[in-house]
Design a protein around this motif. Structure first.
Motif, short mmCIF file in Angstrom:
data_model
loop_
_atom_site.label_atom_id
_atom_site.label_comp_id
_atom_site.label_asym_id
_atom_site.label_seq_id
_atom_site.Cartn_x
_atom_site.Cartn_y
_atom_site.Cartn_z
N SER A 121 11.28 -3.71 -12.20
CA SER A 121 11.44 -2.31 -11.81
C SER A 121 10.27 -1.43 -12.28
CB SER A 121 12.75 -1.75 -12.35
OG SER A 121 12.80 -1.84 -13.76
N MET A 122 9.76 -1.68 -13.48
CA MET A 122 8.66 -0.86 -13.98
C MET A 122 7.40 -1.07 -13.14
SD MET A 122 9.05 -0.95 -18.14
CE MET A 122 7.64 0.14 -18.32
N VAL A 123 7.14 -2.30 -12.79
CA VAL A 123 5.97 -2.60 -11.95
C VAL A 123 6.16 -1.97 -10.58
CG1 VAL A 123 4.68 -4.43 -10.81
CG2 VAL A 123 5.45 -4.73 -13.17
N ARG A 124 7.34 -2.16 -10.02
CA ARG A 124 7.64 -1.62 -8.69
C ARG A 124 7.49 -0.10 -8.66
NH1 ARG A 124 12.31 -3.84 -8.45
NH2 ARG A 124 13.66 -2.05 -8.85
N GLU A 125 8.06 0.56 -9.65
CA GLU A 125 7.99 2.02 -9.69
C GLU A 125 6.58 2.51 -9.97
OE1 GLU A 125 10.91 3.01 -12.60
OE2 GLU A 125 12.57 2.23 -11.39
N GLY A 126 5.83 1.75 -10.78
CA GLY A 126 4.45 2.13 -11.07
C GLY A 126 3.57 2.07 -9.84
N PHE A 127 3.70 0.99 -9.08
CA PHE A 127 2.93 0.86 -7.85
C PHE A 127 3.32 1.96 -6.86
CE2 PHE A 127 2.28 -3.92 -8.59
CZ PHE A 127 1.01 -3.71 -9.08
N ALA A 128 4.62 2.20 -6.76
CA ALA A 128 5.11 3.21 -5.82
C ALA A 128 4.57 4.60 -6.18
CB ALA A 128 6.63 3.22 -5.80
N ALA A 129 4.57 4.92 -7.47
CA ALA A 129 4.07 6.22 -7.90
C ALA A 129 2.58 6.36 -7.62
CB ALA A 129 4.35 6.41 -9.40
N LEU A 130 1.83 5.30 -7.91
CA LEU A 130 0.38 5.33 -7.65
C LEU A 130 0.09 5.55 -6.18
CD1 LEU A 130 -2.60 4.78 -8.48
CD2 LEU A 130 -2.13 2.35 -8.11
N LEU A 131 0.79 4.82 -5.33
CA LEU A 131 0.56 4.93 -3.90
C LEU A 131 1.01 6.28 -3.35
CD1 LEU A 131 1.69 1.32 -2.98
CD2 LEU A 131 -0.62 2.23 -2.67
N ALA A 132 2.15 6.75 -3.83
CA ALA A 132 2.69 8.03 -3.33
C ALA A 132 1.79 9.21 -3.68
CB ALA A 132 4.09 8.25 -3.91
N ALA A 133 0.97 9.05 -4.70
CA ALA A 133 0.07 10.12 -5.11
C ALA A 133 -1.15 10.24 -4.19
CB ALA A 133 -0.39 9.89 -6.55
N GLN A 134 -1.33 9.28 -3.30
CA GLN A 134 -2.49 9.31 -2.40
C GLN A 134 -2.19 10.15 -1.17
OE1 GLN A 134 -5.13 7.86 -3.87
NE2 GLN A 134 -3.55 7.49 -5.43
N PRO A 135 -3.14 10.96 -0.72
CA PRO A 135 -2.89 11.85 0.42
C PRO A 135 -2.69 11.12 1.75
CG PRO A 135 -5.20 11.91 -0.20
CD PRO A 135 -4.50 11.15 -1.27
N ASP A 136 -3.16 9.87 1.84
CA ASP A 136 -3.06 9.13 3.10
C ASP A 136 -2.02 8.02 3.08
OD1 ASP A 136 -4.53 7.71 1.25
OD2 ASP A 136 -5.82 6.75 2.75
N VAL A 137 -1.18 8.00 2.03
CA VAL A 137 -0.19 6.93 1.89
C VAL A 137 1.21 7.51 1.74
CG1 VAL A 137 0.59 4.96 0.50
CG2 VAL A 137 -1.86 5.37 0.81
N GLU A 138 2.16 6.92 2.43
CA GLU A 138 3.57 7.30 2.29
C GLU A 138 4.37 6.06 1.89
OE1 GLU A 138 7.34 9.03 4.93
OE2 GLU A 138 5.40 8.60 5.89
N VAL A 139 5.05 6.12 0.76
CA VAL A 139 5.89 5.02 0.32
C VAL A 139 7.22 5.14 1.04
CG1 VAL A 139 7.06 3.92 -1.63
CG2 VAL A 139 4.76 4.87 -1.93
N LEU A 140 7.50 4.19 1.93
CA LEU A 140 8.70 4.24 2.75
C LEU A 140 9.93 3.68 2.05
CD1 LEU A 140 7.20 3.06 6.16
CD2 LEU A 140 7.53 5.40 5.32
N GLY A 141 9.69 2.94 0.97
CA GLY A 141 10.81 2.37 0.24
C GLY A 141 10.33 1.31 -0.73
N THR A 142 11.28 0.75 -1.49
CA THR A 142 11.00 -0.33 -2.42
C THR A 142 12.09 -1.38 -2.30
OG1 THR A 142 12.20 0.70 -4.27
CG2 THR A 142 9.86 1.26 -4.05
N ALA A 143 11.80 -2.58 -2.80
CA ALA A 143 12.78 -3.66 -2.79
C ALA A 143 12.55 -4.54 -4.01
CB ALA A 143 12.69 -4.47 -1.51
N GLY A 144 13.63 -5.11 -4.53
CA GLY A 144 13.55 -5.90 -5.75
C GLY A 144 13.49 -7.39 -5.55
N ASP A 145 13.58 -7.86 -4.31
CA ASP A 145 13.44 -9.29 -4.04
C ASP A 145 13.12 -9.47 -2.56
OD1 ASP A 145 15.99 -9.81 -2.45
OD2 ASP A 145 16.85 -9.07 -4.33
N GLY A 146 12.79 -10.71 -2.19
CA GLY A 146 12.37 -10.96 -0.82
C GLY A 146 13.43 -10.69 0.22
#
Length: 228
Positions: free
Chosen positions: A11-36
């Motif tokens: 979860s920490m890795v997932r949320e960290g990546f999501a936060a980094l990407l969401a901070a970019q003006p050209d990226v929208e995080v549409l969601g996250t998932a914890g397994d395949g």
């Protein structure tokens, strides 16, 4: 905007990546998932709402369904246009990297790569290109093709490569070495647009989706060799 789905079982890795990407003006995080399995379900849900992710940032080792099988399912799903899959791996010698490429991933990146490299990778893959620029990608592809499934014997090459002209075979060799369109153009002494056209024709004639698949095929056919 580049729509991204972040998939990681930590979860920490997932949320960290999501936060980094969401901070970019050209990226929208549409969601996250914890397994395949959750990733496949989330992509299908988004597709039903008319918003297929441009890029799925996919971890390899996860419970229920690993990233490789999830990638295979996503890219084989006839129900929606497939997203591009950028595979994340913890180890630079992960046994699953080769399998991920075979499953149709557009590239992969080490989890400990700098943030700028991750952002660059997402943008490159979103444009439809394969992530072949970083040296680590070329090195890992070479290592895994060296120990991966047996390559075709010399006599088998014409059957798969017969559709290519001599110039297109040379283009395939250059692509397999990790060269960009600009670098291919420099090697062939042509303009970049001509090189891009050659690459597109090679992919079309061989029924390949992107440059990563071209690299895998070139190594398997023995057209180029690891380290050569």
């Amino acid at each position: 905007m580049i729509g991204v789905l972040v998939v990681d079982d930590q979860s920490m890795v997932r949320e960290g990546f999501a936060a980094l990407l969401a901070a970019q003006p050209d990226v929208e995080v549409l969601g996250t998932a914890g397994d395949g399995r959750a990733a496949v379900e989330e992509v299908r849900r988004l597709a039903a709402a008319g918003r297929v992710p441009d890029v799925v940032l996919m971890d390899v080792r996860m419970p229920r369904l690993d990233g490789i099988e999830a990638t295979r399912l996503l890219l084989a799903d006839p129900g929606a246009p497939p997203p591009r899959v950028l595979v994340l791996t913890t180890f630079d010698l992960d046994d699953h990297v080769y399998a991920a490429l075979r499953a149709g991933a557009s590239g992969f990146l080490l989890k400990h790569a700098p943030a700028a490299e991750l952002l660059h990778a997402v943008r490159v893959v979103a444009t439809g290109e394969a992530l072949l620029a970083p040296e680590v990608t070329r090195r890992l592809i070479a290592r895994y093709l060296e120990t991966g499934p047996a390559r075709a014997e010399d006599g088998e090459r014409p059957a798969r490569l017969a559709a290519l002209t001599p110039r297109e075979v040379e283009v395939l060799r250059l692509v397999a070495r990790g060269l960009s369109n600009r670098e291919v153009a420099e090697e062939l002494v042509v303009v970049e647009q001509t090189a891009k056209t050659h690459v597109s024709r090679v992919l079309t004639k061989l029924g390949l989706r992107d440059r990563v698949q071209a690299v895998v095929l070139a190594y398997e056919m023995g057209l180029v060799r690891p380290g050569g």
